[in-house]
Design a protein around this motif. Structure first.
Motif, PDB file in Angstrom:
ATOM      1  N   GLU A  60       0.852  -1.192   0.000  1.00  0.00           N
ATOM      2  CA  GLU A  60       0.000   0.000   0.000  1.00  0.00           C
ATOM      3  C   GLU A  60       0.883   1.235   0.000  1.00  0.00           C
ATOM      4  O   GLU A  60       1.965   1.243   0.584  1.00  0.00           O
ATOM      5  CB  GLU A  60      -0.905   0.022   1.238  1.00  0.00           C
ATOM      6  CG  GLU A  60      -1.899  -1.112   1.276  1.00  0.00           C
ATOM      7  CD  GLU A  60      -2.747  -1.090   2.546  1.00  0.00           C
ATOM      8  OE1 GLU A  60      -2.620  -0.136   3.338  1.00  0.00           O
ATOM      9  OE2 GLU A  60      -3.524  -2.022   2.730  1.00  0.00           O
ATOM     10  N   GLY A  61       0.416   2.281  -0.630  1.00  0.00           N
ATOM     11  CA  GLY A  61       1.168   3.539  -0.661  1.00  0.00           C
ATOM     12  C   GLY A  61       2.332   3.479  -1.631  1.00  0.00           C
ATOM     13  O   GLY A  61       2.486   2.531  -2.398  1.00  0.00           O
ATOM     14  N   ARG A  62       3.145   4.525  -1.586  1.00  0.00           N
ATOM     15  CA  ARG A  62       4.310   4.607  -2.468  1.00  0.00           C
ATOM     16  C   ARG A  62       5.476   5.225  -1.712  1.00  0.00           C
ATOM     17  O   ARG A  62       6.264   5.984  -2.276  1.00  0.00           O
ATOM     18  CB  ARG A  62       3.977   5.432  -3.707  1.00  0.00           C
ATOM     19  CG  ARG A  62       2.834   4.855  -4.534  1.00  0.00           C
ATOM     20  CD  ARG A  62       2.587   5.591  -5.822  1.00  0.00           C
ATOM     21  NE  ARG A  62       3.706   5.633  -6.723  1.00  0.00           N
ATOM     22  CZ  ARG A  62       4.021   4.667  -7.595  1.00  0.00           C
ATOM     23  NH1 ARG A  62       3.298   3.589  -7.644  1.00  0.00           N
ATOM     24  NH2 ARG A  62       5.050   4.807  -8.395  1.00  0.00           N
ATOM     25  N   ASP A  63       5.629   4.897  -0.426  1.00  0.00           N
ATOM     26  CA  ASP A  63       6.650   5.556   0.380  1.00  0.00           C
ATOM     27  C   ASP A  63       8.043   4.935   0.259  1.00  0.00           C
ATOM     28  O   ASP A  63       9.000   5.470   0.794  1.00  0.00           O
ATOM     29  CB  ASP A  63       6.213   5.626   1.841  1.00  0.00           C
ATOM     30  CG  ASP A  63       5.890   4.263   2.435  1.00  0.00           C
ATOM     31  OD1 ASP A  63       5.644   3.316   1.677  1.00  0.00           O
ATOM     32  OD2 ASP A  63       5.898   4.151   3.673  1.00  0.00           O
ATOM     33  N   GLN A  74      18.912  -1.049  -5.848  1.00  0.00           N
ATOM     34  CA  GLN A  74      18.757   0.360  -5.512  1.00  0.00           C
ATOM     35  C   GLN A  74      17.505   0.543  -4.661  1.00  0.00           C
ATOM     36  O   GLN A  74      16.411   0.170  -5.085  1.00  0.00           O
ATOM     37  CB  GLN A  74      18.647   1.175  -6.817  1.00  0.00           C
ATOM     38  CG  GLN A  74      18.784   2.636  -6.668  1.00  0.00           C
ATOM     39  CD  GLN A  74      20.230   3.069  -6.516  1.00  0.00           C
ATOM     40  OE1 GLN A  74      21.153   2.294  -6.658  1.00  0.00           O
ATOM     41  NE2 GLN A  74      20.423   4.322  -6.203  1.00  0.00           N
ATOM     42  N   PHE A  75      17.648   1.133  -3.467  1.00  0.00           N
ATOM     43  CA  PHE A  75      16.533   1.368  -2.558  1.00  0.00           C
ATOM     44  C   PHE A  75      16.251   2.859  -2.479  1.00  0.00           C
ATOM     45  O   PHE A  75      17.158   3.677  -2.414  1.00  0.00           O
ATOM     46  CB  PHE A  75      16.870   0.822  -1.170  1.00  0.00           C
ATOM     47  CG  PHE A  75      15.784   1.032  -0.157  1.00  0.00           C
ATOM     48  CD1 PHE A  75      14.634   0.263  -0.197  1.00  0.00           C
ATOM     49  CD2 PHE A  75      15.905   1.989   0.827  1.00  0.00           C
ATOM     50  CE1 PHE A  75      13.615   0.446   0.733  1.00  0.00           C
ATOM     51  CE2 PHE A  75      14.901   2.179   1.762  1.00  0.00           C
ATOM     52  CZ  PHE A  75      13.757   1.404   1.716  1.00  0.00           C
ATOM     53  N   GLN A  76      14.963   3.203  -2.474  1.00  0.00           N
ATOM     54  CA  GLN A  76      14.544   4.602  -2.364  1.00  0.00           C
ATOM     55  C   GLN A  76      13.418   4.695  -1.357  1.00  0.00           C
ATOM     56  O   GLN A  76      12.402   4.021  -1.505  1.00  0.00           O
ATOM     57  CB  GLN A  76      14.063   5.126  -3.720  1.00  0.00           C
ATOM     58  CG  GLN A  76      13.468   6.517  -3.680  1.00  0.00           C
ATOM     59  CD  GLN A  76      14.522   7.595  -3.542  1.00  0.00           C
ATOM     60  OE1 GLN A  76      15.459   7.634  -4.309  1.00  0.00           O
ATOM     61  NE2 GLN A  76      14.359   8.480  -2.586  1.00  0.00           N
ATOM     62  N   GLN A  77      13.624   5.485  -0.317  1.00  0.00           N
ATOM     63  CA  GLN A  77      12.565   5.746   0.640  1.00  0.00           C
ATOM     64  C   GLN A  77      12.126   7.190   0.452  1.00  0.00           C
ATOM     65  O   GLN A  77      12.954   8.065   0.184  1.00  0.00           O
ATOM     66  CB  GLN A  77      13.044   5.515   2.074  1.00  0.00           C
ATOM     67  CG  GLN A  77      11.918   5.370   3.045  1.00  0.00           C
ATOM     68  CD  GLN A  77      12.282   4.430   4.193  1.00  0.00           C
ATOM     69  OE1 GLN A  77      13.434   4.219   4.483  1.00  0.00           O
ATOM     70  NE2 GLN A  77      11.267   3.889   4.838  1.00  0.00           N
ATOM     71  N   ALA A  80      14.087  10.600   1.019  1.00  0.00           N
ATOM     72  CA  ALA A  80      15.494  10.285   1.263  1.00  0.00           C
ATOM     73  C   ALA A  80      16.221  10.069  -0.063  1.00  0.00           C
ATOM     74  O   ALA A  80      15.608   9.823  -1.091  1.00  0.00           O
ATOM     75  CB  ALA A  80      15.614   9.034   2.125  1.00  0.00           C
ATOM     76  N   LYS A  81      17.521  10.164   0.006  1.00  0.00           N
ATOM     77  CA  LYS A  81      18.360   9.939  -1.171  1.00  0.00           C
ATOM     78  C   LYS A  81      18.374   8.444  -1.505  1.00  0.00           C
ATOM     79  O   LYS A  81      18.288   7.602  -0.610  1.00  0.00           O
ATOM     80  CB  LYS A  81      19.776  10.414  -0.835  1.00  0.00           C
ATOM     81  CG  LYS A  81      20.755  10.335  -1.951  1.00  0.00           C
ATOM     82  CD  LYS A  81      22.108  10.867  -1.487  1.00  0.00           C
ATOM     83  CE  LYS A  81      23.170  10.512  -2.496  1.00  0.00           C
ATOM     84  NZ  LYS A  81      24.496  10.876  -2.010  1.00  0.00           N
ATOM     85  N   GLN A  82      18.474   8.120  -2.802  1.00  0.00           N
ATOM     86  CA  GLN A  82      18.563   6.711  -3.200  1.00  0.00           C
ATOM     87  C   GLN A  82      19.780   6.071  -2.545  1.00  0.00           C
ATOM     88  O   GLN A  82      20.820   6.701  -2.415  1.00  0.00           O
ATOM     89  CB  GLN A  82      18.668   6.574  -4.708  1.00  0.00           C
ATOM     90  CG  GLN A  82      17.384   6.830  -5.419  1.00  0.00           C
ATOM     91  CD  GLN A  82      17.478   6.476  -6.904  1.00  0.00           C
ATOM     92  OE1 GLN A  82      18.557   6.308  -7.440  1.00  0.00           O
ATOM     93  NE2 GLN A  82      16.344   6.379  -7.547  1.00  0.00           N
TER      94      GLN A  82
END
Length: 173
Positions: A60-63, A74-77, A80-82
């Motif tokens: 759920e969501g796109r956070d 590659q993680f993106q929150q 925050a910076k990737q």
């Protein structure tokens, strides 16, 4: 002299003969084509080739988002910076794929994929553990052009640094 001329012509034509030998005719069945022999699917999980790029998105969501591709995690929150995770190959055991990796700061990360009808178009359920944080989502197939576009955008996002311009240094000489 005459044999020498023929010998020279033979050596001159040799590269062309070698190139012609490499050509060959395409086969009717692409699977039988020797050119395709090197392209083999990677490890499979739930009908998904794990050697192809995947997008992991929250239930759920796109956070947050995680892009999982060979040689790149590659993680993106949100906000925050990737953050790149150390790229690793999946470990398959008991119908589950696990990617044991870490953040650049050494925080342990475990990405686990399981076959499951997770969301529309997603054949894999995903759990991402970053230290003590647990994120649940779905893994969708990602087109290679999307990976290239993201890498291109990342390269453009790197700020210009005057001290890191090799062409400026050439002008000083």
């Amino acid at each position: 002299m005459k044999p020498r001329i023929c010998w020279t012509r033979g050596w001159t034509l040799m590269p062309l003969a070698l190139l012609a030998a490499c050509g060959g005719t395409p086969t009717e069945n692409a699977a039988e084509d020797p050119a395709n022999a090197a392209v083999q699917p990677g490890p499979m999980l739930g009908g998904v080739d794990l050697s192809t790029p995947l997008q992991i998105r929250p239930l759920e969501g796109r956070d947050w988002a995680l892009d999982l591709a060979p040689g790149r995690i590659q993680f993106q929150q949100e906000g925050a910076k990737q953050m790149p995770f150390y790229p690793v190959s999946p470990r398959l055991a008991q119908g589950v794929a696990t990617y044991p990796t870490q953040t650049p700061d050494g925080v342990p990360v475990t990405i686990t994929l399981r076959p499951s009808a997770c969301a529309e178009g997603a054949a894999l359920a995903a759990e991402v553990r970053i230290g003590t944080q647990v994120l649940n989502g779905c893994a969708h197939k990602m087109h290679i052009d999307d990976v290239r576009r993201e890498m291109y955008n990342e390269a453009l996002a790197v700020p210009y640094e005057a001290g890191n311009n090799s062409s400026a240094e050439l002008g000083d000489e």
